[in-house]
Design an enzyme around this catalytic site. Sequence first.
Site, short mmCIF file in Angstrom:
data_model
loop_
_atom_site.label_atom_id
_atom_site.label_comp_id
_atom_site.label_asym_id
_atom_site.label_seq_id
_atom_site.Cartn_x
_atom_site.Cartn_y
_atom_site.Cartn_z
N HIS A 1 8.47 -0.81 22.60
CA HIS A 1 8.03 -2.17 22.90
C HIS A 1 7.50 -2.83 21.64
CE1 HIS A 1 5.35 -5.36 24.33
NE2 HIS A 1 5.93 -5.30 25.51
N GLY A 2 6.58 -2.16 20.94
CA GLY A 2 6.05 -2.64 19.67
C GLY A 2 4.78 -3.46 19.78
N ASP A 3 4.44 -3.94 20.97
CA ASP A 3 3.22 -4.74 21.13
C ASP A 3 2.69 -4.54 22.55
OD1 ASP A 3 1.19 -6.51 20.32
OD2 ASP A 3 2.28 -8.25 21.08
N LEU A 4 2.63 -3.30 22.98
CA LEU A 4 2.25 -3.00 24.36
C LEU A 4 0.74 -2.92 24.47
CD1 LEU A 4 3.75 -2.41 27.06
CD2 LEU A 4 3.19 -0.01 26.66
N ASN B 1 0.25 -7.44 28.17
CA ASN B 1 1.70 -7.32 28.26
C ASN B 1 2.14 -6.28 29.28
OD1 ASN B 1 2.37 -9.34 26.49
ND2 ASN B 1 2.56 -8.01 24.71
#
Length: 307
Positions: free
Chosen positions: A200-203, A207
């Site tokens: 995901h990279g920005d969990l 979010n």
Amino acid sequence: MIDGGFPIPASFAERMRGVYGVAAADDWLARLPGIVEQVAEEWGLVVGPPVANLSFTWVAPAERRDGARAMLKVGYPDAETWPGVEMLRLCDGRGMVRLLEADREFGATLLERLEPGTMLRAVEGDDEAMAIAADVMAEMWQPEPAAHGFPHVADWARGLARLRERFDGGTGPLPRWLVEQAEALFAELLPSMSALVVLHGDLHHENILAASRAPWLAIDPKGIVGEPAYEPGALLRNPIPEIATMPQLPRLLSRRIDLLSERLDLDRQRVRGWGIAQAVLSAWWDIDDETGGWEIPIACAEALVAV
């Protein structure tokens, strides 16, 4: 059709100008109503007023011809945002909101509407929140495709070099010792990664939303390739701003690392190391984007060092 006109909040306009420059942002903002009208006609939508908490994407509830409720998102046509759409396509609803339509030229996507849509930050027990997040991670991670356009975590790590360039080899307002530790951790962890997946990279706590199709689903992925131990980094330094004032922060983060590592079978030290390195990188992004708030990820990095 747009229901109720087309309001563009002043705060949203100013935020876009700060990121993309006044001329480019104003040009896009002037075209935005026409873009929404066109995709609404193409996809058969009635589009409502935008949500109250716009960040860097115009988002509004919509209804399809068959009565299905959805969310329409239109972002600045930036190539860096499209890997997130490709991750949505790759996941196809597994652990993630489902992508219904996409138009790369207009930077527009139509997503299923997650209801009730309660954010993970509303969960009072931190252990429970970590368990929910871990289950979402395990469901959404997909093996790295043979051919793809996703960035690599090394691409993000190289962004830290711009900090040195901006401050003539120094570290600006960031503690030098902490920047040096982040640089060393990236150098150590990047070449020794395990099997790669699409992350995901920005969990974080805003979010992950409660849904009807599944108990909890992720939204707004960045789409980046790395090892699973990289993913908890954003979760460790959230929710913002509350995380910075939580009592006994090192103990809280240590507990989170233990829970996530055990539930996802991750190496504890790698989760901690990635957490430190990412927190410093996040602080630099806050400085570079002039969004403020870099003190919060730095406080988390210092707490992680103490773990």
